[in-house]
Write an enzyme that holds these catalytic residues in place. Structure first.
Site, PDB file in Angstrom:
ATOM      1  N   ALA A 248       0.820  -1.210   0.000  1.00 53.80           N
ATOM      2  CA  ALA A 248       0.000   0.000   0.000  1.00 53.80           C
ATOM      3  C   ALA A 248       0.860   1.269   0.000  1.00 53.80           C
ATOM      4  O   ALA A 248       1.751   1.415  -0.821  1.00 53.80           O
ATOM      5  CB  ALA A 248      -0.969  -0.054   1.183  1.00 53.80           C
ATOM      6  N   SER A 249       0.639   2.161   0.965  1.00 56.41           N
ATOM      7  CA  SER A 249       1.261   3.491   0.918  1.00 56.41           C
ATOM      8  C   SER A 249       2.755   3.518   1.226  1.00 56.41           C
ATOM      9  O   SER A 249       3.380   4.569   1.097  1.00 56.41           O
ATOM     10  CB  SER A 249       0.527   4.441   1.866  1.00 56.41           C
ATOM     11  OG  SER A 249      -0.727   4.794   1.317  1.00 56.41           O
ATOM     12  N   ILE A 250       3.335   2.396   1.624  1.00 52.63           N
ATOM     13  CA  ILE A 250       4.799   2.357   1.710  1.00 52.63           C
ATOM     14  C   ILE A 250       5.383   2.589   0.315  1.00 52.63           C
ATOM     15  O   ILE A 250       6.535   2.992   0.171  1.00 52.63           O
ATOM     16  CB  ILE A 250       5.275   1.021   2.314  1.00 52.63           C
ATOM     17  CG1 ILE A 250       4.764   0.868   3.753  1.00 52.63           C
ATOM     18  CG2 ILE A 250       6.792   0.914   2.317  1.00 52.63           C
ATOM     19  CD1 ILE A 250       5.103  -0.462   4.407  1.00 52.63           C
ATOM     20  N   SER A 251       4.559   2.369  -0.707  1.00 47.21           N
ATOM     21  CA  SER A 251       4.968   2.675  -2.086  1.00 47.21           C
ATOM     22  C   SER A 251       5.394   4.136  -2.229  1.00 47.21           C
ATOM     23  O   SER A 251       6.248   4.459  -3.069  1.00 47.21           O
ATOM     24  CB  SER A 251       3.814   2.379  -3.055  1.00 47.21           C
ATOM     25  OG  SER A 251       3.375   1.034  -2.951  1.00 47.21           O
TER      26      SER A 251
END
Length: 532
Positions: free
Chosen positions: A141-144
């Protein structure tokens, strides 16, 4: 036959003729009996534990591998040293898993750049009873966003990207913006820190503004309450009855104001239709049409508004500044960082060890997540990875952050993937931002950062750390980096990276993992001082 083999095994254990644990087939051969057929697997055994990993049939006693963490195999020295922290952290993860109803949780921990623990709990695939393991590939997810920041930083270091000029210089397809009739500038730097006013999944500007105003009012009230309580304490001559009356009146006034100012209910992200898009976008420029003509919710630079769509625009900037397609440029970075299992999430390719993702429906029954296409948000939430790859990434960032401090003591150190001044910029909190997963921190540049702080002696000491969480349909994640508090001795006798890195992923949405990761990091930090 079984009695004979049992006797042979007992004799082998006492005489040393065949090492205990060689297996029934090996014992049969040691006894000089005719060879057993390939289909013979030994006497009936008890029903296997559904949580246990399936074991392959040993072909030869000498070649049978032992499970890496079985009781028969001594754990690596580093892992044995952290046995207490591992047991404590495993127990914590079991509690979290049971509490939220997650099907699996995978964790990885490294200390000073060396992975000391990785483990999977539960099932990566419930239908087929496939246990999860450290190699399980999950949505991060937002670790991207933190991965995308590396691409931006590399281009900035190379002089190919200016963070402070309007984005239209790189992406003219994104229209110039106005706010309340005034022309405003949206820059790459503002995009990175969510300060540009571009919307997230909620399209209703009124609801977003009301929620922001409500949060600001609550924060202001909290500060006022704290100041009033402090003032009342300082007036020690007055009776406790007056103090209690004043405090009760403040609480009553705040409650009344809170009722009157409470905003209308806003949908959470998982109720937003755009999260479940099935359309395939060929490139980042094409996906801009989802939001490029929408008005800004706030004046750029004035307020924090977390937005994944802002990172879709950043992906387009990376493409134009680098001359490569965004995914091609990111794959080069993953190759450099040795993140070989990190890829964009697509439904067609066969991706080994990919987990399935689940949600609970309205009847509280477990169901598979619906089909969706993440091509509109690769940069902000569309990658798959493993805990091992995330540990490598975290350590590469930590090395770059610290290597400048060690340079005077050790001239032979290799440079970091990013320069020390770049990492210092990335991990410096930005004013007017928020860190939703830890109220003590601020958002920096694609990372949340909590700074070191201690207000009173012999009281709580807040450690400096950087992290990013992720929430996707059917998945939650966190990557946390806890740098060592370095002293002169450490700088002279040790090499970077120095600190704890924790990564956790699970196949259930809306699971807050940051506080869990921080607790685990602190557990390992307790034990690390005694590492030889």
């Amino acid at each position: 036959m079984y009695r004979l083999l049992s006797a042979v095994m007992a004799r082998a254990a006492t005489t040393g003729g065949c090492a205990w644990g060689c297996g029934w087939r090996a014992a049969h051969q040691c006894a000089g009996l005719p060879p057993l057929g390939p289909g013979w697997v030994g006497p009936p055994a008890a029903a296997p534990d559904p949580e246990a990993l399936p074991q392959a049939e040993p072909l030869q006693a000498q070649e049978q591998p032992l499970a890496p963490w079985s009781a028969q195999t001594p754990a690596p020295l580093q892992a044995r040293h952290f046995a207490r922290a591992i047991d404590s952290s495993r127990d914590l993860l079991h509690r979290i898993k049971d509490e939220v109803g997650a099907l699996d949780i995978v964790v990885g921990v490294s200390v000073d750049g060396k992975e000391v623990w990785s483990e999977g709990l539960g099932y990566a695939d419930v239908e087929n009873r496939v246990p999860c393991k450290p190699e399980t590939v999950m949505r991060i997810a937002s670790i991207s966003k933190s991965l995308t920041m590396v691409a931006i930083a590399k281009l900035w270091e190379a002089g190919k990207l200016d963070l402070d000029i309007p984005v239209q210089h790189y992406v003219p397809e994104f229209p110039e913006k106005e706010y309340e009739g005034e022309k405003v500038s949206v820059t790459t730097r503002l995009l990175i820190s969510h300060l540009r006013g571009i919307r997230h999944y909620e399209k209703d500007m009124k609801k977003v503004k009301e929620e922001k105003a409500y949060k600001a009012l609550k924060m202001m009230k909290g500060m006022m309450e704290s100041d009033q309580e402090k003032e009342l304490k300082e007036k020690g001559g007055k009776s406790n009855e007056k103090n209690d009356f004043a405090k009760a009146k403040v609480e009553q006034d705040n409650e009344t104001e809170g009722r009157n100012s409470k905003p209308c209910k806003k949908k959470n992200d998982f109720e937003q239709g755009e999260l479940y898009l099935k359309e395939k976008f060929e490139n980042s420029i094409e996906s801009l049409r989802l939001f490029k003509n929408d008005p800004l919710f706030f004046k750029p630079g004035s307020q924090f508004l977390y937005s994944t769509f802002g990172y879709t625009l950043l992906a387009a900037i990376v493409e134009r500044a680098s001359g490569y397609k965004y995914l091609d440029y990111m794959q080069k970075i993953f190759h450099d960082l040795d993140m070989l299992t990190t890829v964009q999430e697509e439904n067609e390719p066969v991706i080994y060890n990919r987990a399935r993702f689940y949600v609970y429906n309205k009847k509280k029954r477990l169901v598979n997540t619906p089909y969706m296409d993440n091509s509109y948000k690769w940069a902000g939430g569309g990658f798959l990875s493993t805990v091992g790859d995330l540990l490598k990434f975290g350590n590469a960032m930590l090395y770059g952050y610290q290597v400048g401090l060690f340079k005077n003591a050790n001239e032979n150190l290799l440079p970091g993937y990013l320069k020390p001044e770049t990492m210092l910029m990335i991990w410096t909190p930005v004013p007017n931002t928020e860190m939703s997963w830890d109220k003590e921190g601020k958002y920096a540049m694609a990372w949340g950062v909590v700074e070191k702080k201690q207000t009173n002696g012999s009281c709580r000491k807040q450690r400096h750390y950087a992290s990013h969480t992720g929430g996707a349909v059917g998945a939650s994640s966190v990557l946390l980096v806890l740098p060592e508090e370095l002293d002169a001795e450490a700088l002279n006798n040790k090499v970077p990276p120095r600190g704890i890195v924790v990564s956790i992923v699970c196949n259930m949405q809306s699971v807050g993992l940051n506080s869990t990761a921080l607790k685990i990091a602190l557990e390992f930090d307790k034990d690390r001082s005694d590492v030889p």
